[in-house]
Design an enzyme around this catalytic site. Structure first.
Site, PDB file in Angstrom:
ATOM      1  N   PHE A 159       0.794  -1.133  -0.089  1.00  0.00           N
ATOM      2  CA  PHE A 159      -0.034   0.075  -0.017  1.00  0.00           C
ATOM      3  C   PHE A 159       0.892   1.446   0.002  1.00  0.00           C
ATOM      4  O   PHE A 159       0.897   1.900  -0.962  1.00  0.00           O
ATOM      5  CB  PHE A 159      -0.881  -0.076   1.333  1.00  0.00           C
ATOM      6  CG  PHE A 159      -1.702   1.136   1.631  1.00  0.00           C
ATOM      7  CD1 PHE A 159      -2.300   2.117   0.727  1.00  0.00           C
ATOM      8  CD2 PHE A 159      -1.702   1.658   3.003  1.00  0.00           C
ATOM      9  CE1 PHE A 159      -2.960   3.115   0.847  1.00  0.00           C
ATOM     10  CE2 PHE A 159      -2.440   2.806   3.027  1.00  0.00           C
ATOM     11  CZ  PHE A 159      -3.099   3.548   2.414  1.00  0.00           C
ATOM     12  N   ASP A 201      10.439  -6.891  -3.139  1.00  0.00           N
ATOM     13  CA  ASP A 201       9.315  -7.271  -2.389  1.00  0.00           C
ATOM     14  C   ASP A 201       9.147  -8.676  -2.470  1.00  0.00           C
ATOM     15  O   ASP A 201       9.347  -9.312  -3.632  1.00  0.00           O
ATOM     16  CB  ASP A 201       8.219  -6.479  -2.971  1.00  0.00           C
ATOM     17  CG  ASP A 201       6.979  -6.435  -2.374  1.00  0.00           C
ATOM     18  OD1 ASP A 201       6.384  -5.356  -1.757  1.00  0.00           O
ATOM     19  OD2 ASP A 201       6.310  -7.481  -1.850  1.00  0.00           O
ATOM     20  N   ASP A 255      12.602 -12.055  -0.452  1.00  0.00           N
ATOM     21  CA  ASP A 255      12.178 -12.216   0.820  1.00  0.00           C
ATOM     22  C   ASP A 255      13.077 -11.640   1.794  1.00  0.00           C
ATOM     23  O   ASP A 255      14.229 -12.338   1.943  1.00  0.00           O
ATOM     24  CB  ASP A 255      11.685 -13.672   1.019  1.00  0.00           C
ATOM     25  CG  ASP A 255      10.941 -14.040   2.228  1.00  0.00           C
ATOM     26  OD1 ASP A 255      11.097 -12.881   3.063  1.00  0.00           O
ATOM     27  OD2 ASP A 255      10.312 -14.765   2.282  1.00  0.00           O
ATOM     28  N   SER A 274       1.867  -5.699   8.550  1.00  0.00           N
ATOM     29  CA  SER A 274       1.395  -4.646   8.762  1.00  0.00           C
ATOM     30  C   SER A 274       0.012  -4.646   9.629  1.00  0.00           C
ATOM     31  O   SER A 274      -0.393  -3.490   9.886  1.00  0.00           O
ATOM     32  CB  SER A 274       1.603  -3.843   7.483  1.00  0.00           C
ATOM     33  OG  SER A 274       0.197  -4.343   6.863  1.00  0.00           O
ATOM     34  N   THR A 326       5.867   3.101  12.633  1.00  0.00           N
ATOM     35  CA  THR A 326       4.570   3.506  12.977  1.00  0.00           C
ATOM     36  C   THR A 326       4.544   4.263  14.409  1.00  0.00           C
ATOM     37  O   THR A 326       5.265   3.980  15.053  1.00  0.00           O
ATOM     38  CB  THR A 326       3.614   2.378  13.180  1.00  0.00           C
ATOM     39  OG1 THR A 326       2.205   2.374  13.777  1.00  0.00           O
ATOM     40  CG2 THR A 326       4.279   1.244  13.750  1.00  0.00           C
ATOM     41  N   ASP A 327       3.422   4.863  14.660  1.00  0.00           N
ATOM     42  CA  ASP A 327       3.249   5.682  15.792  1.00  0.00           C
ATOM     43  C   ASP A 327       2.594   4.558  16.860  1.00  0.00           C
ATOM     44  O   ASP A 327       2.641   4.891  17.958  1.00  0.00           O
ATOM     45  CB  ASP A 327       2.110   6.953  15.716  1.00  0.00           C
ATOM     46  CG  ASP A 327       0.782   6.441  15.285  1.00  0.00           C
ATOM     47  OD1 ASP A 327       0.728   5.277  14.782  1.00  0.00           O
ATOM     48  OD2 ASP A 327      -0.040   7.221  15.314  1.00  0.00           O
ATOM     49  N   GLU A 328       2.299   3.404  16.384  1.00  0.00           N
ATOM     50  CA  GLU A 328       1.788   2.402  17.284  1.00  0.00           C
ATOM     51  C   GLU A 328       2.772   1.868  18.298  1.00  0.00           C
ATOM     52  O   GLU A 328       2.544   1.451  19.368  1.00  0.00           O
ATOM     53  CB  GLU A 328       1.184   1.093  16.766  1.00  0.00           C
ATOM     54  CG  GLU A 328       0.095   1.404  15.687  1.00  0.00           C
ATOM     55  CD  GLU A 328      -0.828   0.428  15.344  1.00  0.00           C
ATOM     56  OE1 GLU A 328      -0.697  -0.580  15.667  1.00  0.00           O
ATOM     57  OE2 GLU A 328      -1.307   0.635  13.950  1.00  0.00           O
ATOM     58  N   TYR A 380       2.254  -6.779  16.714  1.00  0.00           N
ATOM     59  CA  TYR A 380       2.488  -6.107  15.723  1.00  0.00           C
ATOM     60  C   TYR A 380       3.481  -4.713  16.002  1.00  0.00           C
ATOM     61  O   TYR A 380       4.499  -4.620  15.587  1.00  0.00           O
ATOM     62  CB  TYR A 380       1.418  -5.415  14.609  1.00  0.00           C
ATOM     63  CG  TYR A 380       1.910  -4.221  13.533  1.00  0.00           C
ATOM     64  CD1 TYR A 380       2.543  -4.441  12.701  1.00  0.00           C
ATOM     65  CD2 TYR A 380       1.209  -3.022  13.901  1.00  0.00           C
ATOM     66  CE1 TYR A 380       2.834  -3.468  11.879  1.00  0.00           C
ATOM     67  CE2 TYR A 380       1.424  -1.842  13.190  1.00  0.00           C
ATOM     68  CZ  TYR A 380       2.539  -1.961  12.087  1.00  0.00           C
ATOM     69  OH  TYR A 380       2.632  -0.999  11.143  1.00  0.00           O
ATOM     70  N   TYR A 388     -14.733 -12.394  10.788  1.00  0.00           N
ATOM     71  CA  TYR A 388     -15.786 -11.528  10.921  1.00  0.00           C
ATOM     72  C   TYR A 388     -17.119 -12.527  11.154  1.00  0.00           C
ATOM     73  O   TYR A 388     -18.154 -11.986  11.158  1.00  0.00           O
ATOM     74  CB  TYR A 388     -15.959 -10.582  10.034  1.00  0.00           C
ATOM     75  CG  TYR A 388     -15.028  -9.395   9.876  1.00  0.00           C
ATOM     76  CD1 TYR A 388     -14.979  -8.816  11.083  1.00  0.00           C
ATOM     77  CD2 TYR A 388     -14.087  -9.087   9.011  1.00  0.00           C
ATOM     78  CE1 TYR A 388     -13.975  -7.700  11.169  1.00  0.00           C
ATOM     79  CE2 TYR A 388     -13.235  -8.403   9.150  1.00  0.00           C
ATOM     80  CZ  TYR A 388     -12.965  -7.526  10.176  1.00  0.00           C
ATOM     81  OH  TYR A 388     -11.830  -6.623  10.405  1.00  0.00           O
TER      82      TYR A 388
HETATM   83  P1  NAD Z   1       1.346  -3.554   3.368  1.00  0.00           P
HETATM   84  O1  NAD Z   1       0.962  -4.824   4.188  1.00  0.00           O
HETATM   85  O2  NAD Z   1       0.285  -2.782   2.393  1.00  0.00           O
HETATM   86  O3  NAD Z   1       2.464  -3.753   2.662  1.00  0.00           O
HETATM   87  C1  NAD Z   1       3.771  -4.497   2.868  1.00  0.00           C
HETATM   88  C2  NAD Z   1       4.571  -5.048   1.571  1.00  0.00           C
HETATM   89  O4  NAD Z   1       5.760  -5.550   2.162  1.00  0.00           O
HETATM   90  C3  NAD Z   1       3.769  -5.701   0.912  1.00  0.00           C
HETATM   91  O5  NAD Z   1       4.159  -5.458  -0.554  1.00  0.00           O
HETATM   92  C4  NAD Z   1       4.309  -7.370   0.953  1.00  0.00           C
HETATM   93  O6  NAD Z   1       4.395  -8.245  -0.094  1.00  0.00           O
HETATM   94  C5  NAD Z   1       5.950  -7.038   1.706  1.00  0.00           C
HETATM   95  N1  NAD Z   1       6.489  -7.907   2.224  1.00  0.00           N
HETATM   96  C6  NAD Z   1       5.941  -8.411   3.409  1.00  0.00           C
HETATM   97  N2  NAD Z   1       6.945  -9.349   3.954  1.00  0.00           N
HETATM   98  C7  NAD Z   1       7.762  -9.432   3.134  1.00  0.00           C
HETATM   99  C8  NAD Z   1       9.011 -10.104   3.178  1.00  0.00           C
HETATM  100  N3  NAD Z   1       9.226 -11.174   4.113  1.00  0.00           N
HETATM  101  N4  NAD Z   1       9.983  -9.764   2.263  1.00  0.00           N
HETATM  102  C9  NAD Z   1       9.605  -8.942   1.254  1.00  0.00           C
HETATM  103  N5  NAD Z   1       8.674  -8.064   0.991  1.00  0.00           N
HETATM  104  C10 NAD Z   1       7.631  -8.261   2.152  1.00  0.00           C
HETATM  105  O7  NAD Z   1       1.903  -2.270   4.248  1.00  0.00           O
HETATM  106  P2  NAD Z   1       1.600  -0.838   4.476  1.00  0.00           P
HETATM  107  O8  NAD Z   1       0.445  -0.460   5.157  1.00  0.00           O
HETATM  108  O9  NAD Z   1       2.189  -0.308   2.925  1.00  0.00           O
HETATM  109  O10 NAD Z   1       3.046  -0.401   5.199  1.00  0.00           O
HETATM  110  C11 NAD Z   1       4.189  -0.117   4.791  1.00  0.00           C
HETATM  111  C12 NAD Z   1       5.240   0.170   6.032  1.00  0.00           C
HETATM  112  O11 NAD Z   1       4.558   1.289   6.713  1.00  0.00           O
HETATM  113  C13 NAD Z   1       5.189  -0.951   7.211  1.00  0.00           C
HETATM  114  O12 NAD Z   1       6.483  -1.087   7.683  1.00  0.00           O
HETATM  115  C14 NAD Z   1       4.162  -0.392   8.173  1.00  0.00           C
HETATM  116  O13 NAD Z   1       4.590  -0.902   9.375  1.00  0.00           O
HETATM  117  C15 NAD Z   1       4.515   1.216   7.977  1.00  0.00           C
HETATM  118  N6  NAD Z   1       3.156   2.033   8.585  1.00  0.00           N
HETATM  119  C16 NAD Z   1       2.029   1.583   7.819  1.00  0.00           C
HETATM  120  C17 NAD Z   1       1.074   2.319   8.502  1.00  0.00           C
HETATM  121  C18 NAD Z   1      -0.383   2.108   7.595  1.00  0.00           C
HETATM  122  O14 NAD Z   1      -1.270   2.987   8.194  1.00  0.00           O
HETATM  123  N7  NAD Z   1      -0.530   1.294   6.920  1.00  0.00           N
HETATM  124  C19 NAD Z   1       1.251   3.582   9.254  1.00  0.00           C
HETATM  125  C20 NAD Z   1       2.510   3.585   9.483  1.00  0.00           C
HETATM  126  C21 NAD Z   1       3.622   3.023   9.159  1.00  0.00           C
END
Ligand code: NAD
Length: 359
Positions: free
Chosen positions: A12, A34, A60, A86, A142-144, A167, A358
């Site tokens: 995302f 990825d 990976d 995530s 993340t802020d979490e 997480y 759900y």
């Molecule tokens: P997402 O789950 O949409 O995407 C994660 C991506 O990482 C995917 O493309 C997946 O294929 C890849 N991935 C997962 N495991 C992998 C591995 N072992 N090797 C290689 N690639 C791998 O996540 P997102 O929501 O886009 O979040 C991205 C980052 O931002 C994360 O680090 C998350 O902690 C951080 N973040 C997310 C949010 C949010 O609101 N979504 C907010 C703050 C921070």
């Protein structure tokens, strides 16, 4: 810098970050690394896949030998690290996947950077007197990691870590590792911690895209507990802009909080979504409110997150470009125009996960 690896670029936020870097750095090769888990989708990058400075590598981060091949091929100058598991709910049912990817995967990347880069021992906690940097490990978090707030107050960059879910604990561990490699080995790093993102390409297990999908299909809108959980929300393209700007302009050793100055209780957010979607779908006002369904709470659910992004605004002048209502409108339009994307990602494995979660 000539070669930048962005991990998790098919996800995302990663897909928006890759696009921002590809468009703004025509002389730099952007390598999207990825593993394409359930959350990774190359459809997210269809519009830029033929750009000469973009390349995809399937690898990976939990497998050092796969990472090594990519490092040997490109000898990267910098890594922007987003790859992660995530989703908080998934971390409750399968914490080990989060520890493997988020903790071990981050350590694997750091070890390769340490091996491939000439690190500068002349630093204090990852801050270097000479800011002409050759390399950078930019870790997206993340802020979490800060835990949960009461009714008042904000997370600052100096707030102590207090993660509450598998997480957030795994992300906190990875943040600590990055800073420890900075302090111990002189790894040039930056960490940023962002609030909840929303926008195009968001996998529909998270609140906003799940509700958009379910309003379209007239399915129940599951809301945890009393619906009073409060989150700060940021449009994903504004997060991608912030990451690019921090990458270019911030000093190493720094931490930045990124947020939208935009707190919403879940129930109010869902009502705003319903208001906008019923209008766009030409349904009577309030038509979809009957879909709101309160479901059993998530264990250990954090009550409120609120982030103070003043430092980023003061140091680099960054601020969100859209209001929440505008960003939500753009997001809804994207989902309505990309129903095929939604259908593709909601079939198969996701459907099984959704039914288990759900039912
Ligand atoms: P997402 O789950 O949409 O995407 C994660 C991506 O990482 C995917 O493309 C997946 O294929 C890849 N991935 C997962 N495991 C992998 C591995 N072992 N090797 C290689 N690639 C791998 O996540 P997102 O929501 O886009 O979040 C991205 C980052 O931002 C994360 O680090 C998350 O902690 C951080 N973040 C997310 C949010 C949010 O609101 N979504 C907010 C703050 C921070």
């Amino acid at each position: 810098m000539k070669n930048i690896i962005i991990t998790g670029g098919a996800g995302f936020i990663g897909s928006h970050v890759v696009r921002e870097f590809v468009k703004n750095n025509p002389d730099t090769k952007i390598i999207n690394l990825d593993a394409l888990t359930y959350a990774g989708n190359l459809e997210n990058l269809k519009d830029i896949e033929d750009e000469p400075n973009y390349v995809f590598e399937k690898a990976d981060i939990t497998k050092p030998e796969e990472l090594r091949k990519v490092f040997e091929k490109y000898n990267p100058d910098a890594v922007v690290h987003l790859a992660a598991e995530s989703h908080v709910d998934r971390s409750i049912t399968d914490p080990m996947a989060f520890i493997n990817t988020n903790v071990n995967g981050t350590a694997n990347l750091l070890n390769l950077c340490k091996e491939f880069w000439t690190l500068n021992p002349d630093h204090t906690h990852g801050r270097f007197p000479d800011e002409k940097r050759n390399n950078l490990f930019y870790h997206i978090s993340t802020d979490e990691v800060y835990g949960s707030l009461g009714e008042t107050g904000f997370f600052l960059e100096t707030t102590s870590y207090d993660p509450q879910s598998p997480y957030s604990a795994s992300k906190a561990a990875s943040d600590h590792l990055v800073r420890a490699y900075g302090n111990t080995y002189g790894m040039p790093f930056i960490v940023s911690n962002c609030s909840n993102n929303y926008g195009p390409n968001h996998f529909p297990e998270k609140l906003i895209p799940l509700c958009i999908s379910n309003i379209i299909n007239e399915k129940p809108l599951p809301i945890y507990g009393d619906g009073k959980y409060t989150r700060d929300w940021l449009f994903v393209i504004d997060h991608a802009r912030a990451i690019h700007q921090i990458f270019k302009e911030a000093k190493t050793g720094e931490t930045y909080n990124i947020g939208g100055f935009n707190e919403w209780q879940n129930i109010d957010l869902v009502k705003e979504l319903i208001k906008q979607m019923d209008a766009k779908l030409e349904r009577p006002e309030g038509y979809s409110e009957k879909l709101i369904t309160f479901v059993k709470d998530r264990p250990g659910h954090d009550k409120r997150y609120a982030i103070d992004a003043t430092k980023l605004n003061k140091d680099l002048g960054w601020k969100p470009s859209v209001t929440f209502e505008e960003g939500l409108g753009k997001t809804i339009d994207w989902y309505l125009e990309n129903k095929e994307w939604l259908e593709n990602v909601t079939s198969g494995d996701y459907q099984k996960y959704y039914e288990k979660q759900y039912s």
